[in-house]
Motif scaffolding. Sequence first.
Motif, PDB file in Angstrom:
ATOM      1  N   MET A  50      31.802  88.576  23.628  1.00 13.41           N
ATOM      2  CA  MET A  50      31.809  88.794  22.165  1.00 13.41           C
ATOM      3  C   MET A  50      30.395  89.091  21.672  1.00 13.41           C
ATOM      4  O   MET A  50      30.197  89.910  20.769  1.00 13.41           O
ATOM      5  CB  MET A  50      32.372  87.575  21.438  1.00 13.41           C
ATOM      6  N   THR A  51      29.413  88.437  22.286  1.00 11.56           N
ATOM      7  CA  THR A  51      28.028  88.696  21.884  1.00 11.56           C
ATOM      8  C   THR A  51      27.670  90.156  22.185  1.00 11.56           C
ATOM      9  O   THR A  51      26.998  90.820  21.386  1.00 11.56           O
ATOM     10  CB  THR A  51      27.081  87.710  22.612  1.00 11.56           C
ATOM     11  N   ALA A  52      28.162  90.651  23.317  1.00 10.01           N
ATOM     12  CA  ALA A  52      27.908  92.061  23.656  1.00 10.01           C
ATOM     13  C   ALA A  52      28.654  93.002  22.704  1.00 10.01           C
ATOM     14  O   ALA A  52      28.214  94.130  22.471  1.00 10.01           O
ATOM     15  CB  ALA A  52      28.330  92.319  25.103  1.00 10.01           C
ATOM     16  N   TYR A 113      33.484  75.718  18.813  1.00  9.71           N
ATOM     17  CA  TYR A 113      32.652  76.009  17.641  1.00  9.71           C
ATOM     18  C   TYR A 113      31.815  77.273  17.845  1.00  9.71           C
ATOM     19  O   TYR A 113      31.807  78.172  16.999  1.00  9.71           O
ATOM     20  CB  TYR A 113      31.751  74.794  17.416  1.00  9.71           C
ATOM     21  N   GLU A 114      31.136  77.348  19.009  1.00  9.21           N
ATOM     22  CA  GLU A 114      30.242  78.498  19.190  1.00  9.21           C
ATOM     23  C   GLU A 114      31.041  79.800  19.310  1.00  9.21           C
ATOM     24  O   GLU A 114      30.572  80.864  18.914  1.00  9.21           O
ATOM     25  CB  GLU A 114      29.285  78.284  20.371  1.00  9.21           C
ATOM     26  N   ARG A 115      32.258  79.706  19.804  1.00  6.85           N
ATOM     27  CA  ARG A 115      33.091  80.918  19.904  1.00  6.85           C
ATOM     28  C   ARG A 115      33.694  81.292  18.551  1.00  6.85           C
ATOM     29  O   ARG A 115      33.725  82.472  18.176  1.00  6.85           O
ATOM     30  CB  ARG A 115      34.177  80.703  20.968  1.00  6.85           C
ATOM     31  N   LEU A 116      34.154  80.314  17.810  1.00  3.90           N
ATOM     32  CA  LEU A 116      34.745  80.623  16.492  1.00  3.90           C
ATOM     33  C   LEU A 116      33.694  81.237  15.558  1.00  3.90           C
ATOM     34  O   LEU A 116      33.995  82.105  14.738  1.00  3.90           O
ATOM     35  CB  LEU A 116      35.336  79.353  15.856  1.00  3.90           C
ATOM     36  N   GLU A 117      32.457  80.799  15.736  1.00  4.85           N
ATOM     37  CA  GLU A 117      31.399  81.333  14.868  1.00  4.85           C
ATOM     38  C   GLU A 117      31.183  82.828  15.127  1.00  4.85           C
ATOM     39  O   GLU A 117      31.004  83.611  14.196  1.00  4.85           O
ATOM     40  CB  GLU A 117      30.115  80.527  15.108  1.00  4.85           C
ATOM     41  N   VAL A 118      31.247  83.243  16.398  1.00  3.25           N
ATOM     42  CA  VAL A 118      31.077  84.685  16.689  1.00  3.25           C
ATOM     43  C   VAL A 118      32.319  85.443  16.201  1.00  3.25           C
ATOM     44  O   VAL A 118      32.214  86.561  15.693  1.00  3.25           O
ATOM     45  CB  VAL A 118      30.834  84.957  18.191  1.00  3.25           C
ATOM     46  N   MET A 119      33.479  84.827  16.341  1.00  3.14           N
ATOM     47  CA  MET A 119      34.698  85.492  15.849  1.00  3.14           C
ATOM     48  C   MET A 119      34.595  85.730  14.350  1.00  3.14           C
ATOM     49  O   MET A 119      35.015  86.774  13.843  1.00  3.14           O
ATOM     50  CB  MET A 119      35.934  84.651  16.155  1.00  3.14           C
ATOM     51  N   TYR A 120      34.032  84.751  13.637  1.00  3.72           N
ATOM     52  CA  TYR A 120      33.861  84.923  12.190  1.00  3.72           C
ATOM     53  C   TYR A 120      33.031  86.180  11.921  1.00  3.72           C
ATOM     54  O   TYR A 120      33.352  86.979  11.053  1.00  3.72           O
ATOM     55  CB  TYR A 120      33.184  83.678  11.587  1.00  3.72           C
ATOM     56  N   LEU A 148      33.297  77.011   8.811  1.00  2.00           N
ATOM     57  CA  LEU A 148      32.901  78.406   9.058  1.00  2.00           C
ATOM     58  C   LEU A 148      33.429  79.368   7.991  1.00  2.00           C
ATOM     59  O   LEU A 148      32.743  80.307   7.595  1.00  2.00           O
ATOM     60  CB  LEU A 148      33.391  78.855  10.440  1.00  2.00           C
ATOM     61  N   PHE A 149      34.664  79.148   7.549  1.00  2.00           N
ATOM     62  CA  PHE A 149      35.302  80.107   6.630  1.00  2.00           C
ATOM     63  C   PHE A 149      35.283  79.636   5.176  1.00  2.00           C
ATOM     64  O   PHE A 149      35.491  80.438   4.261  1.00  2.00           O
ATOM     65  CB  PHE A 149      36.776  80.337   7.024  1.00  2.00           C
ATOM     66  N   GLY A 150      35.107  78.335   4.987  1.00  2.00           N
ATOM     67  CA  GLY A 150      35.282  77.747   3.651  1.00  2.00           C
ATOM     68  C   GLY A 150      36.727  77.278   3.514  1.00  2.00           C
ATOM     69  O   GLY A 150      37.647  78.044   3.823  1.00  2.00           O
ATOM     70  N   ASP A 271      42.178  89.638  20.993  1.00  2.00           N
ATOM     71  CA  ASP A 271      42.543  88.331  21.525  1.00  2.00           C
ATOM     72  C   ASP A 271      41.500  88.003  22.587  1.00  2.00           C
ATOM     73  O   ASP A 271      41.475  88.627  23.658  1.00  2.00           O
ATOM     74  CB  ASP A 271      43.955  88.373  22.116  1.00  2.00           C
ATOM     75  N   PHE A 272      40.639  87.025  22.278  1.00  2.00           N
ATOM     76  CA  PHE A 272      39.528  86.714  23.186  1.00  2.00           C
ATOM     77  C   PHE A 272      39.887  85.663  24.234  1.00  2.00           C
ATOM     78  O   PHE A 272      39.033  85.267  25.022  1.00  2.00           O
ATOM     79  CB  PHE A 272      38.307  86.281  22.368  1.00  2.00           C
ATOM     80  N   PHE A 273      41.135  85.178  24.202  1.00  2.00           N
ATOM     81  CA  PHE A 273      41.659  84.294  25.254  1.00  2.00           C
ATOM     82  C   PHE A 273      43.017  84.892  25.634  1.00  2.00           C
ATOM     83  O   PHE A 273      44.049  84.250  25.459  1.00  2.00           O
ATOM     84  CB  PHE A 273      41.865  82.879  24.721  1.00  2.00           C
TER      85      PHE A 273
END
Length: 408
Positions: A50-52, A113-120, A148-150, A271-273
């Motif tokens: 996702m970072t890439a 957490y670190e994955r959901l943040e990149v998804m956001y 993350l989203f509010g 879908d990242f999983f």
Amino acid sequence: MPALNWPGKELPTVDAADLTIEAIVFPHGQGYPDTSPENRLILGDNLAVMTALLPRYQNKIDLIYVDPPFFTNRKYPARVGRGEDSRKPDDWQLADGYLDHWPDLDSYLQFLYERLEVMYRLLAPTGTLYLHLDWHADAYARILLDELFGPENLINQIAWVYHGPSPIRRAFNRKHDTILSYAKGKDYTFNVDDVREPYNPNTVKTFKSSPKAGFGKIPDLNRGKVPEDWWYFPVVARLHSERTGYPTQKPGALLERILLASSNPGDLVADFFCGSGTTLQAAARHGRRFLGVDTTWRAVHTTRCRLSRLEVPFTLERDDKASIPLASAGTGIQVVVSGQKIILESELDLDFWEVDPNWDGKLFRSAAQACRPVRNGELPRELKIEAGKEICARVVTVTGEVSQHPLK
Ligand SMILES: C[S@@+](CC[C@H](N)C(=O)[O-])C[C@H]1O[C@@H](n2cnc3c(N)ncnc32)[C@H](O)[C@@H]1O
């Protein structure tokens, strides 16, 4: 606002994956050889992948559905070969599926957490994220997503209910999952008319005999109702015709409802999983573009087989840190050309094979594919194809090892 904290909570700097194209797949030759598909299936850890993807897709993905490990601390084997068919248990073969093992809750929360943040960051301003979990961690995830989203951007907390056997005797049978959906703001896609469902026949009967039954509100019985936030879909049980053998595969109907409600034709769905590829299959069937990522080769291979049965081209990519298992030399696999046919000869139990009839020695363009049928029958051993100058076949055994067979 209350927040969830744990020792070591952080958003680390992540090295982006180095992505290499393993193949461009043109199912049934559709689009071969020149189309450059936008659809991508990627093997690798989703955080690095996702970072890439961020430079190209930040704020661009219209729908993200993810079904990560649930914090069950279990191992989920895959059934391979004829293992999908519960009528023949003696034929079952087990292979590695995926692991849901964690040293503790802190490490699981950090992973999420670190994955959901990149998804956001990847999600479009009108997009929706669906996160699928169950009682093990859904309460924590809701607080993370609020952060993350509010909290005002929670759209739904959906209960997917199902039934099935269980040894449980000291509690009610745990038979629902939770799907949390969040948007980035008020202007999110929601196609209510695409997911309406028929009213219950009793409701229809009641209103037909007594139009005042709704205290002045008369539903449009022909248009159908907006589904509730609890959904019954049967699980992909052993005899289910959808079953791929990949563990914890989700029903296609569940993904179709999400996709139809929260995306439009041409939209980009991720879908990242991705596991067995249920989301990607729904996306391809409904004219959406797709991105799928999984860290296990078994998942990516299963998804590739499912997508090869449709007609939508895609690239198969790999983070350089992730490897694809290779068959050892001397497999005895022979690929021969006979007129307009390419024939596979082997004593081995095989799962899949594909052919590039004009291989340039670098990029594999898969113009014809054969997959082991989901329920019964053998892998087709012949592919009809117009043979070019340099033919190359790739073959995958039931246990997932790949071999390459160039022939002149
Ligand atoms: C519950 S399964 C998904 C099942 C899928 N929804 C389906 O219908 O088949 C979870 C998947 O997450 C994958 N996974 C776990 N950690 C991952 C990571 N760090 N990056 C990418 N995929 C990961 C596993 O390999 C597994 O296939």
